[in-house]
Design a protein around this motif. Structure first.
Motif, PDB file in Angstrom:
ATOM      1  N   UNK A  26       0.768  -1.271  -0.034  1.00  0.00           N
ATOM      2  CA  UNK A  26       0.011   0.026  -0.043  1.00  0.00           C
ATOM      3  C   UNK A  26       0.919   1.249  -0.066  1.00  0.00           C
ATOM      4  N   UNK A  27       1.842   1.139   0.825  1.00  0.00           N
ATOM      5  CA  UNK A  27       2.933   2.485   0.736  1.00  0.00           C
ATOM      6  C   UNK A  27       4.172   2.172   1.277  1.00  0.00           C
ATOM      7  N   UNK A  28       5.003   2.864   0.594  1.00  0.00           N
ATOM      8  CA  UNK A  28       6.523   2.703   1.195  1.00  0.00           C
ATOM      9  C   UNK A  28       7.107   3.909   1.684  1.00  0.00           C
ATOM     10  N   UNK A  29       7.435   4.145   3.098  1.00  0.00           N
ATOM     11  CA  UNK A  29       7.720   5.508   3.595  1.00  0.00           C
ATOM     12  C   UNK A  29       9.083   5.228   4.354  1.00  0.00           C
ATOM     13  N   UNK A  30       9.944   5.767   3.819  1.00  0.00           N
ATOM     14  CA  UNK A  30      11.348   5.458   4.592  1.00  0.00           C
ATOM     15  C   UNK A  30      11.699   3.963   4.629  1.00  0.00           C
ATOM     16  N   UNK A  31      12.112   3.619   5.886  1.00  0.00           N
ATOM     17  CA  UNK A  31      12.390   2.099   5.801  1.00  0.00           C
ATOM     18  C   UNK A  31      10.929   1.155   6.133  1.00  0.00           C
ATOM     19  N   UNK A  32       9.906   1.776   6.266  1.00  0.00           N
ATOM     20  CA  UNK A  32       8.608   1.198   6.567  1.00  0.00           C
ATOM     21  C   UNK A  32       7.829   0.703   5.363  1.00  0.00           C
ATOM     22  N   UNK A  33       7.325  -0.417   5.113  1.00  0.00           N
ATOM     23  CA  UNK A  33       6.324  -1.005   4.404  1.00  0.00           C
ATOM     24  C   UNK A  33       4.941  -0.908   4.653  1.00  0.00           C
ATOM     25  N   UNK A  34       3.890  -0.703   4.206  1.00  0.00           N
ATOM     26  CA  UNK A  34       2.497  -0.815   4.583  1.00  0.00           C
ATOM     27  C   UNK A  34       1.932  -1.833   3.822  1.00  0.00           C
ATOM     28  N   UNK A  35       1.322  -2.884   4.228  1.00  0.00           N
ATOM     29  CA  UNK A  35       0.815  -3.749   3.409  1.00  0.00           C
ATOM     30  C   UNK A  35      -0.638  -3.828   3.647  1.00  0.00           C
ATOM     31  N   UNK A  36      -1.435  -4.288   2.828  1.00  0.00           N
ATOM     32  CA  UNK A  36      -2.769  -4.709   3.123  1.00  0.00           C
ATOM     33  C   UNK A  36      -2.997  -6.083   2.732  1.00  0.00           C
TER      34      UNK A  36
END
Length: 64
Positions: A26-36
């Motif tokens: 869903x999103x990649x911000x810095x070193x974090x990946x948001x998944x659905x």
């Protein structure tokens, strides 16, 4: 372990025993990946670190 590269809004589809689970970046911000995750209601989705923490807490209680 299968390692895949995905971009935002790309999916990974996993089908086991006729049940399909869709994992979307869903999103990649810095070193974090948001998944659905889309899955049938009877498919349990759990974060591994929560299960690991539960085991660690249980082991500490048993040792005390």
């Amino acid at each position: 372990m299968l390692v895949l590269s995905r971009r935002v809004d790309q999916d990974i589809v996993v089908t086991v025993a006729g049940q399909t689970v869709i994992i979307r970046v869903c999103a990649i911000v810095g070193g974090h990946v948001r998944i659905g995750i889309e899955a049938p209601l009877d498919v349990r989705i759990k974060r591994r670190e929560l299960g690991d923490r539960k085991r660690t807490d249980s082991e500490q209680k048993e040792a005390a």
